[in-house]
Scaffold this motif. Structure first.
Motif, short mmCIF file in Angstrom:
data_model
loop_
_atom_site.label_atom_id
_atom_site.label_comp_id
_atom_site.label_asym_id
_atom_site.label_seq_id
_atom_site.Cartn_x
_atom_site.Cartn_y
_atom_site.Cartn_z
N HIS A 103 1.40 8.68 4.00
CA HIS A 103 2.05 8.11 2.98
C HIS A 103 3.56 8.75 2.86
O HIS A 103 3.99 8.46 1.57
CB HIS A 103 1.25 7.90 1.67
CG HIS A 103 0.18 7.07 1.80
ND1 HIS A 103 0.36 5.79 0.61
CD2 HIS A 103 -1.10 6.86 2.28
CE1 HIS A 103 -0.81 5.04 1.14
NE2 HIS A 103 -1.47 5.58 1.96
N HIS B 249 0.72 -1.07 -0.04
CA HIS B 249 0.08 0.04 0.21
C HIS B 249 0.95 1.21 0.00
O HIS B 249 0.46 2.26 -0.56
CB HIS B 249 -0.82 -0.24 1.15
CG HIS B 249 -1.64 1.16 1.35
ND1 HIS B 249 -2.91 1.62 0.43
CD2 HIS B 249 -1.97 2.13 2.10
CE1 HIS B 249 -3.66 2.44 0.64
NE2 HIS B 249 -2.92 2.89 1.81
N HIS C 135 -4.44 11.82 5.58
CA HIS C 135 -3.95 10.74 5.14
C HIS C 135 -2.81 10.80 4.37
O HIS C 135 -1.87 10.02 4.31
CB HIS C 135 -4.82 9.91 4.46
CG HIS C 135 -4.75 8.42 4.43
ND1 HIS C 135 -4.31 7.70 5.64
CD2 HIS C 135 -4.20 7.84 3.49
CE1 HIS C 135 -3.98 6.35 5.18
NE2 HIS C 135 -3.79 6.34 4.09
ZN LIG Z 1 -3.28 4.73 2.59
#
Ligand SMILES: [Zn+2]
Ligand SMILES: [Zn+2]
Length: 269
Positions: A195, A113, A191
């Motif tokens: 990452h 991911h 979010h």
């Molecule tokens: Zn994510």
């Protein structure tokens, strides 16, 4: 059917929104990344359909038919129970996500991911099939333990799906709108910090739908140090596009290399 139509509907909305108001320049040609990320989504759907034909809803129907779970022990008004269960399931997803980062073998799966070199609506569904299977089994256990009402599971599934696509999308929201939305839902800017290629930033903002768990458990980080346009997306060890873009490389990613400092208990200074 409900899940699928929501998936396509929200996917389309976010994809158009990304074209109209993009937040960052993407590094990899979209056609190449999307065809591989979406091929993974199709593969995951097939695997799930094959292993768990009735999925989470079927488990909820089964648990309720046998009157299993907490909801048959404590007696709450039905509406309250429906809301509680959705919130509890979201909290469990938060802890599951923390565990995916903390346990080295799970980090191997979860880095699929994180290794996406760009961050957009397709990143939201880019998970290794083994991680999908583990999440599904955890979800089944939670549904049975809680005796989750079927309607809670439907709401939860749709909400999780929709928020995953929303909070991974490459869209620009103005600052005050972002700050307001962050009170009730995880926004793309919130979010995106998760990452970041920087380990400390990647180990923050684990929430998927509700933003409260990160604030409650001290993993909240409001912005990336380098700013949203300057920050680097991905993971240190695997950041060459040819390593992390193609489907067969994505599927093989958990089985190569060593675990590095992203896994919480592998932090060497
Ligand atoms: Zn994510
Ligand atoms: Zn993560």
């Amino acid at each position: 059917m409900i899940r699928l139509s929501f998936f396509f509907g929200i996917f389309l909305v976010m994809a158009v929104w990304e074209l109209l108001a993009p937040r960052r320049l993407l590094l990899i040609p979209k056609l190449l990344r999307w065809s591989n990320n979406l091929a993974l989504v199709v593969l995951n759907s097939l695997v799930l359909r094959l292993l768990f034909p009735t999925a989470a809803i079927g488990v909820a129907v089964f648990a309720n038919k046998h009157e299993w779970g907490m909801s048959y022990i404590v007696d709450f008004p039905f509406m309250l129970e429906v809301i509680f269960v959705v919130i509890i399931m979201d909290a469990i997803i938060y802890f599951q996500h923390v565990m995916m980062h903390a346990v080295p073998v799970f980090w191997r799966l979860h880095r699929v991911h994180h290794a996406d070199p760009d961050f957009d609506v397709t990143t939201g569904s880019r998970f290794h099939p083994l991680e999908i299977i583990i999440s599904m089994l955890i979800k089944f256990a939670v549904i049975i333990f809680l005796g989750a009402p079927v309607i809670s599971v439907i709401i939860f599934e749709v909400l999780l799906n929709a928020s995953a696509m929303f909070n991974h999308s490459n869209v620009r929201l103005n600052k005050s709108m972002d700050q307001f939305l962050r009170l009730i839902i995880v926004t793309p800017d919130m979010h995106r910090v998760h990452h970041s290629i920087e380990a400390d930033e990647a180990n923050s903002n684990f929430g998927f739908s509700l933003p409260w768990w990160d604030r409650l458990f001290g993993t909240y980080r409001s912005q990336p140090r380098a700013g949203h346009e300057g920050m680097r997306i991905g993971i240190h060890e695997y950041n060459r596009p040819e390593q992390v873009t193609y489907l067969h490389k994505i599927l093989w990613l958990p089985f190569i290399g060593k675990i590095t400092d992203y896994a919480l208990n592998r932090r060497y200074k």
